[in-house]
Each structure stands twice: as C-alpha cells, then as structure tokens.
Motif scaffolding. Structure first.
Motif, PDB file in Angstrom:
ATOM      1  N   UNK A 177       0.845  -1.206   0.000  1.00  0.00           N
ATOM      2  CA  UNK A 177       0.000   0.000   0.000  1.00  0.00           C
ATOM      3  C   UNK A 177       0.876   1.250   0.000  1.00  0.00           C
ATOM      4  N   UNK A 178       1.956   1.229   0.756  1.00  0.00           N
ATOM      5  CA  UNK A 178       2.867   2.380   0.757  1.00  0.00           C
ATOM      6  C   UNK A 178       3.491   2.582  -0.621  1.00  0.00           C
ATOM      7  N   UNK A 179       3.799   1.477  -1.286  1.00  0.00           N
ATOM      8  CA  UNK A 179       4.376   1.569  -2.634  1.00  0.00           C
ATOM      9  C   UNK A 179       3.350   2.152  -3.613  1.00  0.00           C
ATOM     10  N   UNK A 180       2.088   1.750  -3.476  1.00  0.00           N
ATOM     11  CA  UNK A 180       1.040   2.308  -4.332  1.00  0.00           C
ATOM     12  C   UNK A 180       0.903   3.811  -4.107  1.00  0.00           C
ATOM     13  N   UNK A 181       0.956   4.221  -2.846  1.00  0.00           N
ATOM     14  CA  UNK A 181       0.856   5.646  -2.540  1.00  0.00           C
ATOM     15  C   UNK A 181       2.014   6.415  -3.146  1.00  0.00           C
ATOM     16  N   UNK A 182       3.210   5.847  -3.052  1.00  0.00           N
ATOM     17  CA  UNK A 182       4.394   6.510  -3.606  1.00  0.00           C
ATOM     18  C   UNK A 182       4.294   6.648  -5.123  1.00  0.00           C
ATOM     19  N   UNK A 183       3.603   5.702  -5.782  1.00  0.00           N
ATOM     20  CA  UNK A 183       3.413   5.780  -7.237  1.00  0.00           C
ATOM     21  C   UNK A 183       2.318   6.769  -7.630  1.00  0.00           C
ATOM     22  N   UNK A 184       1.555   7.235  -6.647  1.00  0.00           N
ATOM     23  CA  UNK A 184       0.479   8.165  -6.943  1.00  0.00           C
ATOM     24  C   UNK A 184      -0.850   7.511  -7.229  1.00  0.00           C
ATOM     25  N   UNK A 185      -1.007   6.231  -6.878  1.00  0.00           N
ATOM     26  CA  UNK A 185      -2.244   5.516  -7.183  1.00  0.00           C
ATOM     27  C   UNK A 185      -3.469   6.106  -6.484  1.00  0.00           C
ATOM     28  N   UNK A 186      -3.270   6.780  -5.350  1.00  0.00           N
ATOM     29  CA  UNK A 186      -4.383   7.324  -4.586  1.00  0.00           C
ATOM     30  C   UNK A 186      -4.513   8.842  -4.738  1.00  0.00           C
ATOM     31  N   UNK A 187      -3.695   9.431  -5.577  1.00  0.00           N
ATOM     32  CA  UNK A 187      -3.622  10.885  -5.612  1.00  0.00           C
ATOM     33  C   UNK A 187      -2.614  11.353  -4.579  1.00  0.00           C
ATOM     34  N   UNK A 188      -2.610  12.618  -4.324  1.00  0.00           N
ATOM     35  CA  UNK A 188      -1.605  13.179  -3.420  1.00  0.00           C
ATOM     36  C   UNK A 188      -1.887  12.780  -1.970  1.00  0.00           C
ATOM     37  N   UNK A 189      -0.959  12.065  -1.360  1.00  0.00           N
ATOM     38  CA  UNK A 189      -1.073  11.653   0.042  1.00  0.00           C
ATOM     39  C   UNK A 189       0.264  11.088   0.500  1.00  0.00           C
ATOM     40  N   UNK A 190       0.394  10.917   1.811  1.00  0.00           N
ATOM     41  CA  UNK A 190       1.559  10.256   2.404  1.00  0.00           C
ATOM     42  C   UNK A 190       1.032   9.101   3.240  1.00  0.00           C
ATOM     43  N   UNK A 191       1.540   7.914   2.990  1.00  0.00           N
ATOM     44  CA  UNK A 191       1.084   6.724   3.715  1.00  0.00           C
ATOM     45  C   UNK A 191       2.276   6.070   4.401  1.00  0.00           C
ATOM     46  N   UNK A 192       2.095   5.698   5.672  1.00  0.00           N
ATOM     47  CA  UNK A 192       3.159   4.996   6.386  1.00  0.00           C
ATOM     48  C   UNK A 192       2.545   4.010   7.370  1.00  0.00           C
ATOM     49  N   UNK A 193       3.349   3.045   7.780  1.00  0.00           N
ATOM     50  CA  UNK A 193       2.916   2.032   8.727  1.00  0.00           C
ATOM     51  C   UNK A 193       3.725   0.756   8.528  1.00  0.00           C
ATOM     52  N   UNK A 194       3.635  -0.162   9.456  1.00  0.00           N
ATOM     53  CA  UNK A 194       2.736  -0.128  10.604  1.00  0.00           C
ATOM     54  C   UNK A 194       3.187   0.854  11.694  1.00  0.00           C
ATOM     55  N   UNK A 195       2.200   1.503  12.293  1.00  0.00           N
ATOM     56  CA  UNK A 195       2.414   2.395  13.426  1.00  0.00           C
ATOM     57  C   UNK A 195       1.288   2.170  14.426  1.00  0.00           C
ATOM     58  N   UNK A 196       1.607   2.343  15.718  1.00  0.00           N
ATOM     59  CA  UNK A 196       0.511   2.332  16.676  1.00  0.00           C
ATOM     60  C   UNK A 196      -0.142   3.705  16.688  1.00  0.00           C
TER      61      UNK A 196
END
Length: 279
Positions: A177-196
């Motif tokens: 999912x983070x890789x998809x976000x980095x490619x722009x699949x979701x539009x502009x956003x920053x995704x990270x995890x796992x995090x509590x």
C-alpha cells in the motif's frame, strides 16, 4: 480551498456551499433524526425527502430508488434496522453498490487537544479487511480528505507496534500500500505504517521510540487493522475523550448516513454534515 479543522468549519462550508442537494431519509420518525433534519432544512443546507412506510423494507427500497434515479445525493437511515437498509443497498439489481466497489465505513472525530479532524476506518462494516478492501479504504479516505481541503493527507496504517510478525500476516500488505501511494495511485497523500495510534498522532511518541516516519505524528487518517480495533477506538474516544464524531458508508453511489438509533440529534446532524461536505 481552506482546510476544514472542526465540525463548526464543516458546518460553515456546507451552509455556504450554495449547492442544490437532497437528502432522502428512510423512516425518519424518531425525535433525534427529526431534529437533525430540521436543522438541515432550517440552515438551507439541503432539501429533505422523507420516505416512510409501515413496511421498513419497502421504505428502504423506495429511498434507494430515489438515489438511483438521481433525485437524492445522500441517503440517511432513520428508525429502521441497519440490516434491512443494507439489504436494499446491496441488492445486486436495484442497490447502490456498483460491481467491484468495496463497502466500508469512514468516521471522523473532533478530539480535544488534537489540532485537526481525525478520520478513521472501519468501525462498523468490515470485520477483517482483505488487502483489496484496505487499499480501497486508503483510496476513499484520501478522496474525502481532499474534499475537506487537506491537500496531502497523512495516512497511518495502524498496528499494535511498528513491526509485524507471523501472527499478523495482514501487516505484510502494508508495504504494498505504501508503494502504491508513492506511485500516486491514490492521488496526493503520504502513507506509512505499521504504526501504533500514539506514534501515528504524536511526534513526541515517535521520537521517544526512535521511529522515523514521514507522517511526523500528524496523521489525518488512521486505517484500523480490523473492526474490533476501529470500534473500540471510536467508543473510547467518545466516552473518555469527549470527542465529537460522525460517520458514513462509502463505496456506494452516494454517501449513506447510518447513525445508531441511540445517537443524539447533534451526532446525527454531524454525520449529515460529513456526508454533505464529502460530495
């Protein structure tokens, strides 16, 4: 577009939107729902269509049909069982969930001492999200945040720690999912995890653990690992933190407001605001 940071600002955005919107409410006969809809009409935020019937199944079908015809932009649950409404929504012929779409629930909370609205999913619909369902949750919440004026939403993939393990196989999908976000699949956003949750929402907690995250403890969205975590988080915030909350179903042809029968008029009104602001 100015970022919406509170329900008050959401109220202002909807009230000043000057759009011709319609809400269809199914059996809105309880006092809290009537009051919430009265506030909508009084503020001229949307026209309200009320569908009542002695048979709740028939009322749900009529309301769904209005949406399918383009006569309503938001559907709201009144005094009707959620299971009955869902059957009408999910009907493969006459329902509101297009083939290939994922039905999920998105909540938003205004929490004292947190400087922005916090969106999270899923506290009500999907017990244990598959990878595909989780991807769509990220996609939906990114779009909602954009419409709330958040240009680059920060999205945390939640877990009980910052690492996975064989007993938590779903965490392995977070990297994709983070890789998809980095490619722009979701539009502009920053995704990270796992995090509590604490590390996702507190820079101090991140630093104390020595974790480096592009979210920097300023998450806009929490993607919960399952319904148990999401539901417990939702109820804990309202009980112990005096959070104001709202929620709706996403993935359908229009936002669907499905408050609990025990929700206050304010909570139901906030959910209507959330649905209208997300359009």
């Amino acid at each position: 577009m100015k970022t919406i940071l509170t329900f008050h600002e959401m109220h202002q955005r909807v009230a000043e939107g000057n759009r011709q919107l319609r809400i269809v409410a199914v059996n809105p006969t309880d006092e809290a729902t009537r009051e919430a809809l009265r506030r909508v009409e009084e503020g001229r935020m949307a026209e309200v269509l009320r569908v009542t019937d002695s048979l709740p199944e028939r009322a749900a079908e009529k309301a769904v049909a209005l949406v399918r015809r383009g006569d309503a932009n938001v559907l709201m649950k009144g005094l009707i069982g959620t299971d009955i409404l869902l059957r009408a929504l999910l009907n493969k012929v006459s329902g509101l969930l297009p083939e290939g779409r994922v039905l999920t629930h998105v909540s938003v909370a205004e929490i004292p001492n947190y400087p922005r609205l916090l969106f999270f999913t899923d506290a009500a619909v999907i017990p244990y999200p598959t990878q595909r369902q989780r991807v769509e949750q990220v996609r939906y919440t990114t779009g909602i945040c954009h419409r709330m004026g958040i240009r680059e939403p920060r999205i945390a993939l939640i877990h009980c720690a910052e690492h996975g393990g064989r007993q938590f196989p779903f965490v392995e999908g977070y990297a994709d999912i983070k890789a998809q976000a980095a490619r722009g699949d979701f539009g502009r956003c920053i995704v990270d995890g796992p995090l509590d949750v604490k590390s996702a929402c507190s820079l101090q907690a991140l630093q104390a653990k020595g974790i480096i995250s592009p979210l920097e403890g300023e998450s806009d969205v929490l993607i919960m690992p399952d319904i148990e975590a999401g539901n417990a988080f939702y109820k804990s915030m309202t009980l112990f933190a005096n959070a104001r909350t709202a929620g709706m179903l996403c993935g359908t042809l229009c936002p669907v407001v499905v408050p609990s029968r025990g929700d206050s008029a304010e909570a139901k009104f906030n959910s209507i605001l959330f649905a209208l602001a997300s359009l």
